[in-house]
Every structure is written in C-alpha cells, then in structure tokens.
Motif scaffolding. Structure first.
Motif, PDB file in Angstrom:
ATOM      1  N   ASP A 410       7.062  38.012 -73.562  1.00  0.00           N
ATOM      2  CA  ASP A 410       5.700  38.029 -73.028  1.00  0.00           C
ATOM      3  C   ASP A 410       5.268  39.429 -72.620  1.00  0.00           C
ATOM      4  O   ASP A 410       4.075  39.673 -72.404  1.00  0.00           O
ATOM      5  CB  ASP A 410       5.604  37.098 -71.817  1.00  0.00           C
ATOM      6  N   MET A 411       6.227  40.330 -72.521  1.00  0.00           N
ATOM      7  CA  MET A 411       5.910  41.707 -72.142  1.00  0.00           C
ATOM      8  C   MET A 411       5.657  42.589 -73.363  1.00  0.00           C
ATOM      9  O   MET A 411       5.713  43.818 -73.288  1.00  0.00           O
ATOM     10  CB  MET A 411       7.034  42.296 -71.298  1.00  0.00           C
ATOM     11  N   THR A 412       5.382  41.976 -74.500  1.00  0.00           N
ATOM     12  CA  THR A 412       4.982  42.697 -75.705  1.00  0.00           C
ATOM     13  C   THR A 412       3.734  42.032 -76.267  1.00  0.00           C
ATOM     14  O   THR A 412       3.441  40.878 -75.982  1.00  0.00           O
ATOM     15  CB  THR A 412       6.089  42.693 -76.768  1.00  0.00           C
ATOM     16  N   ARG A 424       8.199  46.237 -84.845  1.00  0.00           N
ATOM     17  CA  ARG A 424       7.247  45.361 -84.172  1.00  0.00           C
ATOM     18  C   ARG A 424       7.313  45.554 -82.666  1.00  0.00           C
ATOM     19  O   ARG A 424       8.276  46.108 -82.143  1.00  0.00           O
ATOM     20  CB  ARG A 424       7.561  43.900 -84.504  1.00  0.00           C
ATOM     21  N   PRO A 425       6.314  45.048 -81.944  1.00  0.00           N
ATOM     22  CA  PRO A 425       6.414  45.065 -80.486  1.00  0.00           C
ATOM     23  C   PRO A 425       7.702  44.384 -80.027  1.00  0.00           C
ATOM     24  O   PRO A 425       8.051  43.306 -80.489  1.00  0.00           O
ATOM     25  CB  PRO A 425       5.168  44.285 -80.049  1.00  0.00           C
ATOM     26  N   ILE A 528       8.895  49.433 -78.015  1.00  0.00           N
ATOM     27  CA  ILE A 528       7.456  49.326 -78.285  1.00  0.00           C
ATOM     28  C   ILE A 528       6.926  48.102 -77.553  1.00  0.00           C
ATOM     29  O   ILE A 528       7.403  46.986 -77.758  1.00  0.00           O
ATOM     30  CB  ILE A 528       7.194  49.222 -79.795  1.00  0.00           C
ATOM     31  N   GLY A 529       5.943  48.318 -76.701  1.00  0.00           N
ATOM     32  CA  GLY A 529       5.362  47.200 -75.968  1.00  0.00           C
ATOM     33  C   GLY A 529       4.137  46.623 -76.645  1.00  0.00           C
ATOM     34  O   GLY A 529       3.892  45.416 -76.593  1.00  0.00           O
ATOM     35  N   TYR A 530       3.379  47.500 -77.292  1.00  0.00           N
ATOM     36  CA  TYR A 530       2.107  47.069 -77.898  1.00  0.00           C
ATOM     37  C   TYR A 530       1.821  47.991 -79.072  1.00  0.00           C
ATOM     38  O   TYR A 530       2.144  49.185 -79.039  1.00  0.00           O
ATOM     39  CB  TYR A 530       0.981  47.166 -76.869  1.00  0.00           C
ATOM     40  N   ARG A 531       1.236  47.427 -80.122  1.00  0.00           N
ATOM     41  CA  ARG A 531       0.760  48.273 -81.217  1.00  0.00           C
ATOM     42  C   ARG A 531      -0.479  47.653 -81.841  1.00  0.00           C
ATOM     43  O   ARG A 531      -0.662  46.428 -81.820  1.00  0.00           O
ATOM     44  CB  ARG A 531       1.842  48.530 -82.258  1.00  0.00           C
ATOM     45  N   SER A 532      -1.336  48.525 -82.357  1.00  0.00           N
ATOM     46  CA  SER A 532      -2.566  48.056 -82.982  1.00  0.00           C
ATOM     47  C   SER A 532      -2.973  49.052 -84.053  1.00  0.00           C
ATOM     48  O   SER A 532      -2.481  50.181 -84.104  1.00  0.00           O
ATOM     49  CB  SER A 532      -3.687  47.912 -81.942  1.00  0.00           C
ATOM     50  N   THR A 533      -3.880  48.613 -84.916  1.00  0.00           N
ATOM     51  CA  THR A 533      -4.464  49.494 -85.917  1.00  0.00           C
ATOM     52  C   THR A 533      -5.917  49.754 -85.535  1.00  0.00           C
ATOM     53  O   THR A 533      -6.538  48.967 -84.820  1.00  0.00           O
ATOM     54  CB  THR A 533      -4.389  48.864 -87.313  1.00  0.00           C
TER      55      THR A 533
END
Length: 560
Positions: A410-412, A424-425, A528-533
């Motif tokens: 839940d922390m990603t 990945r997160p 990695i906690g979060y990633r986006s484009t």
C-alpha cells in the motif's frame, strides 16, 4: 543519544528505544541518527562480539549501507568471493559466483567479513555522530503508557549494571535483541517454528589443499562441509555437521577427522582460532509489530545460514523500519506507513525462511529419500544447470537480495504503466554511473541523502517543476530532493545539479525513454515508491501526502 532534530515531545523521554546492538540494531541507529531522531540503543553485553559469527555481506546490504559512507570501507576490509568449487564424487565443478544478473549494482560480489568488523564499522560511524551504545543494560519489563491504546508508546524498565533501575518512556520500542528476545517476550509476540535435530560445528582456522578466495562445498551422504574464505581472524571459516551422538571435545584432530569424512583426506586444517558447536532454528514471529513495539533481525526471524541471508535480512529490516519511525517522530508518517513495516518485511522474511529451510533440509537430512537430491541428482544435474545463464542470473539475483521488493504494498503506487521490463513501484532502484556537476557518481549517491527523492526524466518539464513540488509539499521541507536525469555527454556541460546519464545505463535500467517524460519517487530505503509517465505532478504529490495523511489531518484539526 543521537543529535536531536526531532524531540520526544510530551510524555516521551525518547522517540525510539532500540534494544540490542548487533548489526540490526546498529544499522537502525545509523538511520535514525541520519534523520536526527532522538533514540537510545542498549545492549546487555559489556562489549561487542569478538567472534566472526555472520560472515557474508550481500550486494544489496552494501548498497543499503552506502548512505552512511560505510560500503567502501567494508568492501576494502573484506574478502570478495567470486567462485564456488563444488566437490562432487566424480569431479570438482567450478562455478562463477555473481557473474551474471548483477549488472545494475556496483557491488557484484559476495563479501566475506567477520561480523565483529561490520559491527565495529557501524559503531565508529555512530560515534562520529555522537551516539554511544549503552552496554551492560538489560531490559526487565515493558508496559504500555496507556493500557487502552497500544500505539501510545511504551515504558521500559531497564537494569543498569552501574546505576540500578531506570525507566524510559519511548514513542517506539524496537527489539533487535536476537533469538531469545526479551522485547518479543514482554510484548507477547509468538515465535513460531522449530529446531533442526542436528548439531553443527563451526571453526575459524587455516586450511591447506584448497584454492584460495573460493567457497568450497562438499555435499555427501552424511551431510556437508563448507569452507569459506574469511581472511581474519583466520584464513577460513569451516562449517559442518557432527555425527549423531558425537559429544567429544573439539580440537584440531577432531576437526581434521570431520574434514577427512568429506574430502577424502585431501584437505588439511590447522591453527584454529575459534571452535564452537551450535544448533539451528527456523522460526518467525507471528507479527513484526504490536502497537508501538517492533521486532527486527533475529528477534523477528531466524533460519539456517544457507545462502548467507540472516544478518543481511536483519539489516534491511532495520532500514525499512528506521525511516518510517523517523518520520513518525516528526509527525510526518501516516498510521498506514508505520504499519507497513510488518506488511512489507514479514513476507520477505517468511519467503527467505522457507527458501533456506528447503535447501538446508536437502543438505543435511539423513532420510533416504531426502538424501537423493544431494547424493544422486546434484552430481548429475549440477554440471548442466550451472551452464544455464538465465538460471544462474535468477539464483544470484535472489541470493544477493537485489531482487527483494514490495510490489503490491500500500506504500507504493503508479499513474501510468511503465515500459515492459521496467522496475515497478516497490522494486529496488537500479544503480548506474552518472555525471553530476562534472564529477562521476553513482545514481545511488544522488539519492543517498535522507528523505524522498524525485527523478524527472525525459523532455517537457517546466523549469519550476522542483519549486512547485516543494510548494505543494511544505511539510517535507528538508526531506524532499528533486533531480533532473537527462542523457548527456562527458564533454557537454549541464546545468548545475542536473544528473547526466552519459552511458545510457541509468535511463535504460529505469525503463524510461530519453525523450518521453517520466517521474519516479524514490523512498528513503532506496525502493521506488511511485512512478508515472507525462509531466503531471499531482499524482506524486497525492502519493506523498497520503504517506503523511495522518500528520496533515492532525495539523488541520489543530488549526481549526
């Protein structure tokens, strides 16, 4: 006690009380000190361990200790092992260790170093931060500060050899006090599992008749013999299994008889510096957290020494937990973030326990059916299996602990799908060489400072992106760093602070394209906690606010 930035407010004497000053407790103390969190670290022993005990440091652990400036020191002091020689009945099989699957780390080898020296390096580091381990101190009791609220902190009653009884009121208590953990017992946390039936012998000594700087394994019908290149306090560590009913005294002659059983007299041992026997357990705590009490290292899980996972797992327990408690002490951690320690680390420990237990039983069992894999199948399959590069890569990735991650935690979070094959997160941040302000560095150096790091890659970012992130996350002032990561050339200057990927490895390993914008939030533990484009910042802001939601809500309520 550490230099204090956060203060143990209200009824607390200290934010974190660490019980146990082995590698796990010391690593936790190092991370708390980096955040300026108030803590005390206690140990019942009057002095640090002198025996080598745990002796192998995995690549991921060297990475995790890098922010404290210890990795280079440990690597220089230790003995790298890059080869395994498997002594089979009909042949000796040479296997390269960690020669594949570890391209995204600076530490592509298994490092042998006595536990005592690892502890001393951590103790020196803490001493440079003004931290002293309080020795000759035993935990006598733990009580909740509020009997109705398990999260309201704890009162510890300790016995000091020099000053009698003392009571400490702590926001959090961490048990890093080993197999027979007092913290675990006082907190009422079950320890489930059992003991292996055999007795094992361990010795640090000199060995003749084997290749140097090589791990030697002798699997046989009666069990196994391992010889590890140690360097200090003796050249080698020997581990083997005793014959049932053998209670004779151990000396050089008896060690030689054990070695002869497995090596057909080709190996000679001499000059033992330390000899001991031990029994092994495979146990894990029912929970790693009970209210304000946490368990880490051997207090939370113990397993066989197969694949050198124990100390390394404990250190990484500490570095998953430390930053969460540090933020909690500052009022910057949501309840879910604090609780995520158990949710993230217990599955890892359970998986490692199962993995090592299966291998250990195959290596030691005297059951006729269980002996078949090591006596019949291993000699048949090992020569073929070791030639399969993808298989070796997968095994080394697992053993090195570089593959450990928290996908699904839940922390990603993510906003947009990464490219195929991208981390990945929850995954560890891959490492690579980069250029910053004209100096060669590692990506892990760029993200080593305490707090969260945001990597902005690709084109299209506004010049004020970092300022907008800082303005939207004022509570993370001093704990949020934003970096632009761009393709570059060693002969082309970049703007101050911009990170250049001159070889292309960093962007490729992150799974991002040079022109397409992407954002990655790196947690304080290097995952990695979060990633986006795209160039949208709202998702990253929402993610970081969610991790501090409870603190923000409390602040809003107070303001109202």
């Amino acid at each position: 006690m550490a230099h204090q930035v956060s203060t143990a407010a209200g009824s607390y004497d200290v934010d974190v009380l660490i019980v146990g000053a082995g590698p796990t407790g010391l690593a936790l103390a190092a991370q708390l000190a980096a955040y300026g969190t108030s803590f005390r670290i206690l140990d019942r022993r009057l002095r640090p361990v002198e025996e080598s005990r745990a002796l192998a440091i995995q690549p991921r652990t060297l990475e995790a200790l890098r922010p404290f400036g210890l990795s280079a020191e440990l690597a220089a002091a230790g003995t790298p092992a890059r080869r395994l020689q498997l002594h089979l009945p009909e042949e000796n099989l040479d296997v390269d260790l960690f020669d594949t699957g570890l391209e995204d780390t600076q530490y592509g080898h298994l490092l042998f170093l006595p536990q005592s020296e690892t502890e001393q390096a951590l103790i020196r580091h803490l001493g440079s931060r003004g931290v002293r381990v309080e020795r000759g101190v035993e935990l006598m009791d733990l009580q909740r500060l509020d009997p109705e609220d398990p999260f309201a902190g704890m009162e510890a009653r300790i016995q000091r050899m020099d000053r009698g009884i003392e009571r400490i009121r702590a926001r959090y208590v961490v048990g890093a006090d080993g197999l027979n953990s007092t913290v675990r017992a006082k907190a009422g946390m079950d320890f489930r599992g059992g003991r292996y039936p055999d007795t094992f012998v361990v010795a640090d000594l000199e060995v003749d008749g084997v290749q140097p700087d090589t791990v030697h394994a002798y699997p046989a019908e009666d069990g196994f013999l391992f010889l590890f290149p140690l360097g200090r306090p003796a050249g080698w560590r020997m581990i083997s299994i005793r014959e049932p009913g053998d209670d004779s005294a151990l000396d050089t002659a008896s060690l030689q008889r054990i070695v002869d059983r497995f090596s057909d007299g080709e190996v000679t041992v001499r000059d033992p510096q330390w000899i001991s026997t031990f029994r092994l357990s495979h146990q894990i705590a029912e929970y790693f957290q009970n209210g304000s009490v946490f368990l880490a290292g051997d207090a939370a899980h113990v397993h066989s020494p197969v694949a050198a996972q124990g100390m390394n797992t404990g250190i990484q327990d500490a570095l998953n937990l430390g930053w969460k408690l540090a933020l909690g002490a500052r009022g910057l951690a949501s309840d879910d973030l604090i609780d995520s320690y158990d949710a993230e680390r217990r599955p890892v420990a359970k998986d490692i326990l199962g993995f090592t237990d299966r291998i250990f039983r195959l290596a030691t069992s005297r059951n006729a059916l269980m002996k078949l894999p090591r006596t019949k199948l291993l000699p048949l399959l090992a020569p073929k299996a070791t030639g399969i590069t993808p298989l070796r890569s997968a095994v080394y990735r697992r053993v090195s602990q570089l593959g450990i991650g928290y996908r699904g935690s839940d922390m990603t979070d993510s906003n947009g799908f990464p490219f195929p094959g991208a981390p990945r997160p929850g995954d560890r941040l891959p490492d690579a060489e980069v250029l910053q302000d004209g100096a060669r560095r590692r990506l892990h150096d760029v993200t080593a400072a305490p707090g969260f790091h945001i990597l902005l890659t690709g084109q299209g970012w506004e010049d004020d992106a970092a300022a907008r992130l800082a303005a939207d996350l004022p509570r993370l002032t001093g704990l949020l760093s934003v970096h632009r990561l761009v393709p570059g050339s060693p002969i082309a200057a970049a703007a101050p602070g911009v990170v250049q990927d001159t070889g292309g490895d960093a962007l490729r390993r992150l799974g991002v394209r040079p022109r397409r914008p992407a954002l990655l939030v790196i947690r304080p533990d290097g995952h990695i906690g979060y990633r986006s484009t795209g160039t949208e910042l709202d998702g990253a802001v929402a993610y970081l606010r969610r991790l501090t939601a409870a603190a923000d809500s409390a602040a809003a309520a107070a303001a109202g």
